[in-house]
Structure formats: C-alpha cells, structure tokens
Write a protein that holds these residues in place. Structure first.
Motif, PDB file in Angstrom:
ATOM      1  N   ASP A 182       0.818  -1.213   0.000  1.00  0.00           N
ATOM      2  CA  ASP A 182       0.000   0.000   0.000  1.00  0.00           C
ATOM      3  C   ASP A 182       0.854   1.267   0.000  1.00  0.00           C
ATOM      4  N   ARG A 237      15.554  10.430   5.529  1.00  0.00           N
ATOM      5  CA  ARG A 237      15.542   8.995   5.843  1.00  0.00           C
ATOM      6  C   ARG A 237      15.795   8.776   7.332  1.00  0.00           C
ATOM      7  N   ARG A 258      12.653   9.457   9.243  1.00  0.00           N
ATOM      8  CA  ARG A 258      11.613   8.438   9.026  1.00  0.00           C
ATOM      9  C   ARG A 258      11.924   7.156   9.799  1.00  0.00           C
TER      10      ARG A 258
HETATM   11  C1  LIG Z   1       9.653  -5.433  -1.354  1.00  0.00           C
HETATM   12  C2  LIG Z   1       9.310  -4.047  -0.930  1.00  0.00           C
HETATM   13  C3  LIG Z   1       7.981  -3.720  -0.704  1.00  0.00           C
HETATM   14  C4  LIG Z   1       7.626  -2.446  -0.298  1.00  0.00           C
HETATM   15  N1  LIG Z   1       6.312  -2.146  -0.108  1.00  0.00           N
HETATM   16  C5  LIG Z   1       5.974  -0.875   0.204  1.00  0.00           C
HETATM   17  C6  LIG Z   1       4.619  -0.509   0.323  1.00  0.00           C
HETATM   18  O1  LIG Z   1       3.716  -1.327   0.128  1.00  0.00           O
HETATM   19  N2  LIG Z   1       4.333   0.773   0.651  1.00  0.00           N
HETATM   20  C7  LIG Z   1       5.302   1.707   0.861  1.00  0.00           C
HETATM   21  O2  LIG Z   1       4.970   2.855   1.159  1.00  0.00           O
HETATM   22  N3  LIG Z   1       6.594   1.384   0.743  1.00  0.00           N
HETATM   23  C8  LIG Z   1       6.950   0.128   0.418  1.00  0.00           C
HETATM   24  N4  LIG Z   1       8.272  -0.192   0.290  1.00  0.00           N
HETATM   25  C9  LIG Z   1       9.249   0.871   0.504  1.00  0.00           C
HETATM   26  C10 LIG Z   1      10.048   0.755   1.785  1.00  0.00           C
HETATM   27  O3  LIG Z   1       9.277   0.735   2.932  1.00  0.00           O
HETATM   28  C11 LIG Z   1      11.031   1.923   1.852  1.00  0.00           C
HETATM   29  O4  LIG Z   1      10.355   3.119   2.134  1.00  0.00           O
HETATM   30  C12 LIG Z   1      11.758   2.096   0.556  1.00  0.00           C
HETATM   31  O5  LIG Z   1      12.492   0.920   0.325  1.00  0.00           O
HETATM   32  C13 LIG Z   1      12.629   3.340   0.529  1.00  0.00           C
HETATM   33  O6  LIG Z   1      13.663   3.217   1.420  1.00  0.00           O
HETATM   34  P1  LIG Z   1      13.895   4.338   2.521  1.00  0.00           P
HETATM   35  O7  LIG Z   1      12.665   4.395   3.328  1.00  0.00           O
HETATM   36  O8  LIG Z   1      15.090   3.816   3.238  1.00  0.00           O
HETATM   37  O9  LIG Z   1      14.157   5.619   1.802  1.00  0.00           O
HETATM   38  C14 LIG Z   1       8.631  -1.462  -0.114  1.00  0.00           C
HETATM   39  C15 LIG Z   1       9.970  -1.798  -0.345  1.00  0.00           C
HETATM   40  C16 LIG Z   1      10.316  -3.058  -0.758  1.00  0.00           C
HETATM   41  C17 LIG Z   1      11.759  -3.369  -1.030  1.00  0.00           C
END
Ligand SMILES: Cc1cc2nc3c(=O)[nH]c(=O)nc-3n(C[C@H](O)[C@H](O)[C@H](O)COP(=O)(O)O)c2cc1C
Length: 446
Positions: free
Chosen positions: A57, A144, A147
């Motif tokens: 999501d 980051r 967060r």
């Molecule tokens: C397999 C996978 C599934 C993810 N699913 C979601 C998701 O459903 N919703 C979302 O907001 N972010 C999703 N993310 C993003 C991560 O939570 C994360 O925010 C993103 O990898 C960016 O990295 P950062 O938060 O370190 O910048 C997903 C990432 C991966 C690798």
C-alpha cells in the motif's frame, strides 16, 4: 534449516502484477474496487495452503487513470476484514505506514483485524517515502534518518499498546461480575521524539497474541528495523546471490538485537507465468505486454543494453552491428539478462517476454520448470519465503493447481496447515507486547 518454504501472494489491485493485466481476458476491469476479487483470490491461495495474502500500500494515485486503474486503491485493512470473514486459515498481511499514521490507530486497527480473523493478521510496517503520498498528508518527505527514527518509536509504541492487555487479563465471569483483571490492563505512558501514547488499548490479545510484524526494503536502516522488531521481511532481489546476501544480513540483524534468526522469514518477490509449455508461457507474456505500453518498454530495453531501439524493431532480433557495441547498463541489475537474450538472437518482443524489465524476476514455463526455479532459489538460502506475484489474476489458479502439488510432492511445501494462526504458519512463537529483551540493545538502534 527447515526444508519447507513459505509463500505469500500479492495481487496488485486485484489484477496481477503486469500493469496491463486489467485488460486481460476474463478479468473484471473493476477489480480494484471489487472486494469479491480479493476474497476469491484468498480462497484460492488458501486451497493452495499459502501462508498469507499480502496487500502492499502506498496511499497515492500514482497511475495515469486515462489508461490504467489506480494501484492499491482499496484500503488494505477494510479489504482484509472482508476477506477474513470468507476464509478460515490463510494469513492476512496489510501494509501501513509508520510515517503517515499514529501508533494508537495502527495498534487498534491491526488488533481488530487479528481478532476478527482469529489470529491471522500481519502488519507490513513501511517508512513511506513517496512524495505524492506525503503530500496527501500535507507534508514533504522527512529525511531517511527522521523516518527511521520515527519508525523505531512507532513500532515500539504499537507493540507496547498491544501488550497493554496482558494475556490472561480477560476473565468474563458473569456470575461474579468480573469482566477483566484491571491490574493486567495498564497504560503504557510513552512519549518519544516523534510519537506519544498513554494507552491502554481497549482490545485483548488474539489467538496468536499480536499480529506478525513484516518489514520491507530500506537498506541498512530497514535491516535494523527488521532485526529489532520484525518476524518477516519483504525483499526484491534480482538474482540468487543478492537474495542470499540479504537473507544473511536479516539473520545477522536479528542476532544483533538478541532475537532468533530462525524466527525470521524473508519473502522474495517473484512473478510467475505458468503454462503447458515454456513457449506458451512466453506467448502468454507477449500477449500481456501487447496490452500495455510497448513503445516505452522497447525504448527502455535499448537503454538497458546501450543501443537505440524503437517500436519498429519489435519483431526483429537486435541487429548484429548494434550488438557489437551493446553493453549491460550497470545502473540496472536486470540488464545482463537482457544483453544475454539479445546475444542469443531473440526478437525484441521475445526478450521482453522474459521479464527483463519487470519489478521482480520472472519464473516462467511449465509447472515443473517454475517449481525448479523456486527450489533452486530456496535451496541456495534466500530466506525461506517467496512473495508470489501472478502475472494476471488467473495465474494464481494455475500456480495453486499446477505448481503447488509439485512443491508438495518434493517435500518443499506443506500439504496441510499445521495450525490456525499466521504465527503457526510461519513457525514463530506467540508474542504479546515488545520483543523479549527489548531495550537491552538500544545502543544498536536506528
Ligand atoms: C519489497 C518491498 C515492498 C515495499 N512495499 C511498500 C509498500 O507497500 N508501501 C510503501 O509505502 N513502501 C513500500 N516499500 C518501501 C520501503 O518501505 C522503503 O520506504 C523504501 O524501500 C525506501 O527506502 P527508505 O525508506 O530507506 O528511503 C517497499 C519496499 C520493498 C523493497
């Protein structure tokens, strides 16, 4: 290591992973707002003894609705509550953001889903970074560091709120007029830099105690978060070595926080295209591709292998004179496969059908061939789990009816559920509240 694998299934918006899947024959074009589609998929996956249905999501309208349906539009908890009422065993994993929500709301919603489903809920805790999603909540994208610091506080607060009702607090003795042992229902009184909550929650534990926490993505920051709190991780490796490396890092992260690596499952995203022959599977994928934006795909393939390509080249092999200067784009881990297939003289259309620019690796072919691919990854040590993304919704039925029996025959997948809760399926112990030993490893946090 247990020999058996774990499987979740993801059906983006009810259609399948291919963006053009909404146009696929037999698919309801209104699937994105049709809860029955999700119920039917969950029932099919339950027939196949899947661990869980997974709903990713990101709360933003990110598609061009002129040509494609909104992605993940139906709110996951609402959808999975409907699914819970029509299924008995399959786990229900919803994504919810630690950046965009409040821990009390999340603790309450997921505990409610866990109670409604008799202990089958999971929470995929993500640190949303999509600028459009942040704008929907009226803010810019926090750094980051911010967060992830918030995510640590947030998940700890959710777990503490879950634990605010102790396991044996509920009495419900009508004769004595005693409903609960109030001394076992206590405020949590949390106040951090990012979130605060007094508690307690108004809901007791479920059959599994509390929902299973999943974590997805985010490099080293994500690993620390997973190691500290999660029992399952979503990962997107494009090849076996990077999957093995990530699974080892997840296990290490759990150990760093004094938690058992055996209680972690890494679910690796895989797209499946199953047919009676490999040729038919490739043709199925070509037909799906043809319903989408082929022009953009062809141009991007050109960028992956460093040669100019356009839609006129679609039914030709990449010309020899171009191949001489072709190079795999180092910025895209899928490029070496694209270059290899081009070198074999495949047409551009056929190269694309192999999934050279798909979000996950594509396991395509006969049921035996698809089972072989999963077995190879599993036995290499990618972390026990796969998140199966059927190319289009009907692909789930092919997978359940044709691939699952082969995996079962090979002793790689359960024939029956061993228990009733998601924790039972994943082979992890009951938990109600923060992980045992939480706080003893704070030095390693964030
Ligand atoms: C397999 C996978 C599934 C993810 N699913 C979601 C998701 O459903 N919703 C979302 O907001 N972010 C999703 N993310 C993003 C991560 O939570 C994360 O925010 C993103 O990898 C960016 O990295 P950062 O938060 O370190 O910048 C997903 C990432 C991966 C690798």
């Amino acid at each position: 290591m247990t020999r058996q694998m774990h499987l979740t299934v993801q059906l983006i918006s009810g259609y399948g992973l291919e963006p053009a899947a909404w146009r696929w024959p037999g698919i309801d074009p209104a699937s994105f707002i049709n809860a029955d589609v999700f119920v039917k998929a969950a029932q099919t996956a339950e027939r196949g003894r899947f661990d869980a249905l997974f709903l990713a999501d990101t709360p933003v309208l990110s598609t061009d609705v002129a040509t494609a349906p909104p992605q993940q539009a139906l709110e996951p908890i609402v959808t999975l509550t409907a699914v819970a009422r029509e299924t008995e065993r399959i786990g229900l994993v919803a994504t919810s953001s630690t950046t965009l929500n409040h821990p009390f709301t999340v603790a309450r919603q997921f505990r409610a889903l866990d109670l409604v489903s008799q202990g089958r809920a999971g929470w995929n805790a993500v640190t949303t970074s999509h600028p459009g999603a942040l704008l929907n909540y009226g803010t810019g994208v926090p750094s980051r560091g911010e967060r992830y610091e918030r995510a640590h506080e947030f998940i700890a607060a959710v777990m503490a709120l879950w634990g605010s009702w102790e396991d044996d607090a509920l009495i419900m003795d009508k004769e004595a007029g005693r409903f609960a042992d109030a001394s076992r229902v206590t405020p949590v009184g949390l106040a951090g830099r990012h979130v605060a909550s007094r508690g307690p929650l108004g809901l007791p534990p479920s059959e599994q105690g509390q929902p299973v926490v999943f974590q997805a993505g985010g490099g080293l920051n994500g690993l620390r978060l997973a190691g500290r709190f999660a029992n399952a991780v979503y990962n997107n490796p494009f090849d076996i070595p990077s999957g093995v490396e990530h699974a080892a890092a997840v296990a290490q992260a759990a150990s760093t926080y004094g938690r058992s690596p055996d209680h972690m499952t890494v679910f690796n995203g895989i797209i499946t295209s199953v047919a009676s022959t490999r040729k038919e599977a490739l043709e199925r994928r070509e037909q799906l591709d043809a319903l989408g934006d082929l022009e953009t795909k062809v141009a991007y393939l050109g960028q992956q292998i460093g040669v100019p390509l356009s839609i006129e080249d679609i039914d030709k092999p990449v010309h020899q004179s171009l191949l001489e200067n072709a190079r795999a784009n180092p910025a895209d881990p899928r490029s070496p496969l694209a270059l290899e297939l081009a070198g074999e003289g495949l047409t551009v259309r056929r190269i694309l059908a192999h999934g050279t620019m798909n979000y996950h690796p594509v396991a395509l072919g006969t049921p035996d061939e698809v089972a072989d691919i999963l077995q190879r990854w599993h036995e290499a040590g990618v972390g026990k789990g796969f998140n199966i993304n059927p190319d289009a919704t009907d692909g789930l039925e092919h997978f359940v009816d044709e691939v699952i029996p082969i995996l079962q025959e090979r002793g790689l997948f359960r024939r029956e559920y061993a228990g009733t809760t998601l924790r039972d399926h994943l082979g992890i112990p009951r938990q109600n509240g923060l992980p045992a030993g939480y706080g003893q490893h704070v030095g390693a946090a964030s």
